[in-house]
Design a protein around this motif. Structure first.
Motif, PDB file in Angstrom:
ATOM      1  N   ALA A  16      36.783  48.074  34.530  1.00 24.53           N
ATOM      2  CA  ALA A  16      37.367  46.815  34.034  1.00 24.53           C
ATOM      3  C   ALA A  16      38.365  46.266  35.046  1.00 24.53           C
ATOM      4  O   ALA A  16      39.476  45.875  34.697  1.00 24.53           O
ATOM      5  CB  ALA A  16      38.030  47.027  32.676  1.00 24.53           C
ATOM      6  N   LEU A  18      38.872  43.332  38.304  1.00 25.84           N
ATOM      7  CA  LEU A  18      38.629  41.888  38.284  1.00 25.84           C
ATOM      8  C   LEU A  18      37.129  41.581  38.381  1.00 25.84           C
ATOM      9  O   LEU A  18      36.649  40.626  37.763  1.00 25.84           O
ATOM     10  CB  LEU A  18      39.387  41.222  39.435  1.00 25.84           C
ATOM     11  CG  LEU A  18      40.916  41.294  39.303  1.00 25.84           C
ATOM     12  CD1 LEU A  18      41.597  40.764  40.562  1.00 25.84           C
ATOM     13  CD2 LEU A  18      41.395  40.521  38.074  1.00 25.84           C
ATOM     14  N   TYR A  37      32.894  49.978  30.450  1.00 26.90           N
ATOM     15  CA  TYR A  37      33.470  51.310  30.273  1.00 26.90           C
ATOM     16  C   TYR A  37      34.586  51.495  31.299  1.00 26.90           C
ATOM     17  O   TYR A  37      34.342  51.403  32.504  1.00 26.90           O
ATOM     18  CB  TYR A  37      32.392  52.392  30.438  1.00 26.90           C
ATOM     19  CG  TYR A  37      31.334  52.262  29.372  1.00 26.90           C
ATOM     20  CD1 TYR A  37      31.480  52.879  28.138  1.00 26.90           C
ATOM     21  CD2 TYR A  37      30.211  51.452  29.580  1.00 26.90           C
ATOM     22  CE1 TYR A  37      30.524  52.719  27.142  1.00 26.90           C
ATOM     23  CE2 TYR A  37      29.255  51.284  28.589  1.00 26.90           C
ATOM     24  CZ  TYR A  37      29.426  51.919  27.375  1.00 26.90           C
ATOM     25  OH  TYR A  37      28.492  51.739  26.382  1.00 26.90           O
ATOM     26  N   THR A  51      50.426  40.214  44.054  1.00 26.86           N
ATOM     27  CA  THR A  51      49.926  38.859  43.836  1.00 26.86           C
ATOM     28  C   THR A  51      48.654  38.639  44.656  1.00 26.86           C
ATOM     29  O   THR A  51      48.413  39.327  45.646  1.00 26.86           O
ATOM     30  CB  THR A  51      51.038  37.851  44.233  1.00 26.86           C
ATOM     31  OG1 THR A  51      50.523  36.535  44.211  1.00 26.86           O
ATOM     32  CG2 THR A  51      51.614  38.133  45.589  1.00 26.86           C
ATOM     33  N   ARG A 275      49.297  54.002  49.906  1.00 21.94           N
ATOM     34  CA  ARG A 275      47.968  53.420  49.705  1.00 21.94           C
ATOM     35  C   ARG A 275      47.225  53.460  51.044  1.00 21.94           C
ATOM     36  O   ARG A 275      47.225  52.463  51.795  1.00 21.94           O
ATOM     37  CB  ARG A 275      48.065  51.981  49.193  1.00 21.94           C
ATOM     38  CG  ARG A 275      48.838  51.871  47.893  1.00 21.94           C
ATOM     39  CD  ARG A 275      48.501  50.634  47.088  1.00 21.94           C
ATOM     40  NE  ARG A 275      49.389  50.527  45.942  1.00 21.94           N
ATOM     41  CZ  ARG A 275      49.255  51.198  44.807  1.00 21.94           C
ATOM     42  NH1 ARG A 275      48.239  52.025  44.648  1.00 21.94           N
ATOM     43  NH2 ARG A 275      50.120  51.058  43.820  1.00 21.94           N
ATOM     44  N   GLY A 307      42.498  39.212  52.749  1.00 21.45           N
ATOM     45  CA  GLY A 307      42.784  38.660  51.414  1.00 21.45           C
ATOM     46  C   GLY A 307      41.496  38.335  50.674  1.00 21.45           C
ATOM     47  O   GLY A 307      41.404  37.346  49.951  1.00 21.45           O
ATOM     48  N   ALA A 308      40.476  39.199  50.844  1.00 19.28           N
ATOM     49  CA  ALA A 308      39.143  38.817  50.342  1.00 19.28           C
ATOM     50  C   ALA A 308      38.610  39.708  49.234  1.00 19.28           C
ATOM     51  O   ALA A 308      37.746  39.280  48.465  1.00 19.28           O
ATOM     52  CB  ALA A 308      38.151  38.826  51.502  1.00 19.28           C
TER      53      ALA A 308
HETATM   54  C1  LIG Z   1      47.683  46.725  48.732  1.00 22.86           C
HETATM   55  C2  LIG Z   1      46.465  45.880  48.489  1.00 22.86           C
HETATM   56  C3  LIG Z   1      46.578  44.491  48.541  1.00 22.86           C
HETATM   57  C4  LIG Z   1      45.469  43.687  48.300  1.00 22.86           C
HETATM   58  N1  LIG Z   1      45.593  42.329  48.374  1.00 22.86           N
HETATM   59  C5  LIG Z   1      44.504  41.544  48.164  1.00 22.86           C
HETATM   60  C6  LIG Z   1      44.616  40.118  48.245  1.00 22.86           C
HETATM   61  O1  LIG Z   1      45.677  39.555  48.524  1.00 22.86           O
HETATM   62  N2  LIG Z   1      43.492  39.380  48.002  1.00 22.86           N
HETATM   63  C7  LIG Z   1      42.297  39.954  47.694  1.00 22.86           C
HETATM   64  O2  LIG Z   1      41.310  39.224  47.466  1.00 22.86           O
HETATM   65  N3  LIG Z   1      42.155  41.303  47.625  1.00 22.86           N
HETATM   66  C8  LIG Z   1      43.221  42.103  47.838  1.00 22.86           C
HETATM   67  N4  LIG Z   1      43.099  43.461  47.786  1.00 22.86           N
HETATM   68  C9  LIG Z   1      41.776  44.053  47.479  1.00 22.86           C
HETATM   69  C10 LIG Z   1      41.535  44.065  45.976  1.00 22.86           C
HETATM   70  O3  LIG Z   1      42.591  44.724  45.324  1.00 22.86           O
HETATM   71  C11 LIG Z   1      40.227  44.761  45.630  1.00 22.86           C
HETATM   72  O4  LIG Z   1      39.221  44.341  46.506  1.00 22.86           O
HETATM   73  C12 LIG Z   1      39.811  44.422  44.196  1.00 22.86           C
HETATM   74  O5  LIG Z   1      40.769  44.902  43.285  1.00 22.86           O
HETATM   75  C13 LIG Z   1      38.451  45.025  43.890  1.00 22.86           C
HETATM   76  O6  LIG Z   1      38.122  44.746  42.546  1.00 22.86           O
HETATM   77  P1  LIG Z   1      37.012  45.625  41.810  1.00 22.86           P
HETATM   78  O7  LIG Z   1      36.897  45.039  40.436  1.00 22.86           O
HETATM   79  O8  LIG Z   1      35.815  45.732  42.653  1.00 22.86           O
HETATM   80  O9  LIG Z   1      37.619  47.094  41.759  1.00 22.86           O
HETATM   81  P2  LIG Z   1      38.961  47.675  41.146  1.00 22.86           P
HETATM   82  O10 LIG Z   1      40.015  46.643  41.037  1.00 22.86           O
HETATM   83  O11 LIG Z   1      39.273  48.916  41.931  1.00 22.86           O
HETATM   84  O12 LIG Z   1      38.554  48.090  39.669  1.00 22.86           O
HETATM   85  C14 LIG Z   1      37.742  49.216  39.408  1.00 22.86           C
HETATM   86  C15 LIG Z   1      37.961  49.671  37.978  1.00 22.86           C
HETATM   87  O13 LIG Z   1      37.060  50.741  37.715  1.00 22.86           O
HETATM   88  C16 LIG Z   1      37.734  51.746  36.998  1.00 22.86           C
HETATM   89  N5  LIG Z   1      37.025  53.016  37.241  1.00 22.86           N
HETATM   90  C17 LIG Z   1      36.939  53.692  38.415  1.00 22.86           C
HETATM   91  N6  LIG Z   1      36.204  54.812  38.261  1.00 22.86           N
HETATM   92  C18 LIG Z   1      35.806  54.818  36.966  1.00 22.86           C
HETATM   93  C19 LIG Z   1      35.019  55.736  36.197  1.00 22.86           C
HETATM   94  N7  LIG Z   1      34.488  56.854  36.743  1.00 22.86           N
HETATM   95  N8  LIG Z   1      34.803  55.457  34.887  1.00 22.86           N
HETATM   96  C20 LIG Z   1      35.325  54.322  34.309  1.00 22.86           C
HETATM   97  N9  LIG Z   1      36.095  53.430  35.000  1.00 22.86           N
HETATM   98  C21 LIG Z   1      36.320  53.684  36.311  1.00 22.86           C
HETATM   99  C22 LIG Z   1      39.150  51.723  37.553  1.00 22.86           C
HETATM  100  O14 LIG Z   1      40.083  52.324  36.671  1.00 22.86           O
HETATM  101  C23 LIG Z   1      39.378  50.218  37.737  1.00 22.86           C
HETATM  102  O15 LIG Z   1      39.926  49.610  36.576  1.00 22.86           O
HETATM  103  C24 LIG Z   1      44.205  44.284  48.013  1.00 22.86           C
HETATM  104  C25 LIG Z   1      44.092  45.681  47.963  1.00 22.86           C
HETATM  105  C26 LIG Z   1      45.214  46.472  48.203  1.00 22.86           C
HETATM  106  C27 LIG Z   1      45.063  47.973  48.186  1.00 22.86           C
END
Ligand SMILES: Cc1cc2nc3c(=O)[nH]c(=O)nc-3n(C[C@H](O)[C@H](O)[C@H](O)COP(=O)(O)OP(=O)(O)OC[C@H]3O[C@@H](n4cnc5c(N)ncnc54)[C@H](O)[C@@H]3O)c2cc1C
Length: 383
Positions: A16, A18, A37, A51, A275, A307-308
């Protein structure tokens, strides 16, 4: 859309974040149900970070598909687009105030954005505290996931939206994230308008980069009178684990930096959280496996220096939902989604790797100044 059966397809999304939430929301706007899930016990279990600036062509486009653009604008912080670049002695090399309305990439706090998506879903869509322990595919069978409590779920479509260390990814690819050599030490200052006025003035309303010596102090003003600080250092992968006092360890890496910049590190409320930055290979892709796909970091983990990542995760979710709604069968939908996903991710992953390298070179400060100055001159808001 059909799966060859008369009943509606079952769609299981792991994660869950973004990306997973955008997928569930856009499916919902097309009248298609899904279940997410999530291992976290609740939306507030984990700090959601600082942010994000949402790009017109990705994050904002996804929110448009989700029918949430007006709500996003109401929650965004246009003043957060202010940008400053400092040298390690504290002198300012570049300062761009926020454009009217925040420009093309308005900032929004992560917790507000995630809350917006969560509130837009039918109750019960997200199953909190459901960690996926294992996933499996077998010939002529639907994909199956096994939860930590031993329960199993079969679905017509299994989507890995489970981030960097995805449990779903091994069904499709043997790729693993590789450490970039760079770690962000993540700290936060609270009540900055009363307790840290000088630091708040130095950072401004948006993002401040201080670069030098192949290191950086990157600070971002966020909502709730807080500043997020990422001390950016080139260290071995497990460096932070070996430090008894992480704050002292980081300060020792910035011995001759301006006092205000050091105070952004030293005055953090709470311990600094390491991190380490990882990335999947640029151009990561896989062969089609029936009923399974990936989105977001699970598909194309990259450093945050373009920032992607979050922007792409949201666009992936919206595009996958659109493909599912538009095609008569799942496999055609998944092929259409992945055909666009792979080149899009490859381009951004390459930019992200180049930026990381550029900003943390010995002449990173000059490169950053030239880049920001040329973006400002061209009116391009993309950093
Ligand atoms: C310090 C930092 C700064 C950033 N700044 C930016 C920015 O300015 N702009 C930008 O676009 N991006 C930024 N990013 C990147 C961005 O945070 C990620 O690319 C983005 O959050 C990815 O989203 P996602 O939904 O793919 O994964 P995630 O946000 O990692 O979500 C994955 C979800 O899956 C859940 N999960 C994992 N394993 C399991 C499992 N086995 N069972 C059930 N649930 C599970 C986790 O708990 C989590 O809620 C930044 C990253 C970091 C580290």
């Amino acid at each position: 859309m059909s799966t060859g059966t008369t009943t509606a397809p079952t769609i299981a999304i792991v994660g869950a974040g973004l990306g997973g939430l955008t997928l569930a929301r856009v499916l919902h706007t097309h009248g298609i149900a899904s279940t997410v899930y999530e291992r976290d016990a609740s939306p507030t279990t984990r700090d959601q970070g600082g942010t994000l600036d949402l790009d017109e062509e990705s994050g904002q486009r996804a929110l448009g598909a989700a029918g949430l653009l007006d709500e996003f604008r109401a929650l965004s912080r246009p003043e957060g687009a202010e940008l400053r670049l400092l040298a390690k002695d504290g002198s300012t090399l570049f300062h761009e105030p926020a454009p009217e309305g925040g420009g093309d990439r308005p900032e929004i706090d992560r917790y507000a954005l995630r809350g917006l998506l969560l509130d837009s879903l039918p109750r019960g869509t997200v199953r909190w505290g459901r960690k996926v322990r294992a996933v499996a595919v077998a010939p002529m069978r639907r994909p199956t996931l096994t939860l930590d409590d031993g329960g199993t779920v079969e679905a017509d479509l299994l989507v890995g939206a489970d981030g960097a260390w995805s449990r779903v990814r091994p069904l499709l690819s043997g790729a693993r994230p590789v450490y970039s050599g760079v770690t962000l030490m993540d700290g936060q200052l609270e009540d900055v308008d009363t307790r840290h006025r000088a630091l708040a003035a130095r950072v401004g309303h948006g993002t401040m980069f201080a670069l030098g010596d192949e290191k950086g102090v990157i600070a971002q003003r966020i909502g709730g009178e807080r500043i997020r600080v990422y001390s950016t250092v080139k260290v071995p992968e497990a460096w932070a684990d070996a430090e008894d006092d992480a704050t002292k360890g980081v300060l020792d890496l910035f011995p001759d930096w301006d006092d205000t910049l050091r105070a952004l590190i030293a005055d953090s409320d709470g311990p600094l959280v390491p991190r380490p930055l990882y990335a999947l290979p640029i151009g990561h892709r896989w062969d089609r496996v029936p009923g399974v796909t990936l989105l977001g970091d699970a598909a194309h983990l990259m450093s945050p220096f373009a920032g992607a990542g979050a922007n792409l995760a949201m666009l992936d979710g919206a595009e996958l939902a659109r493909a599912i709604a538009a095609h008569d069968d799942l496999e055609t939908a998944l092929t259409a989604y992945e055909t666009a996903l792979f080149p899009r991710s490859e381009t951004q992953a390459a930019v992200s790797a180049a930026n990381l390298d550029d900003f943390l070179r010995p002449d990173g400060l000059r490169r950053a100044r030239d880049r920001f100055t040329s973006y400002a001159a061209s009116g391009d808001d993309t950093r």
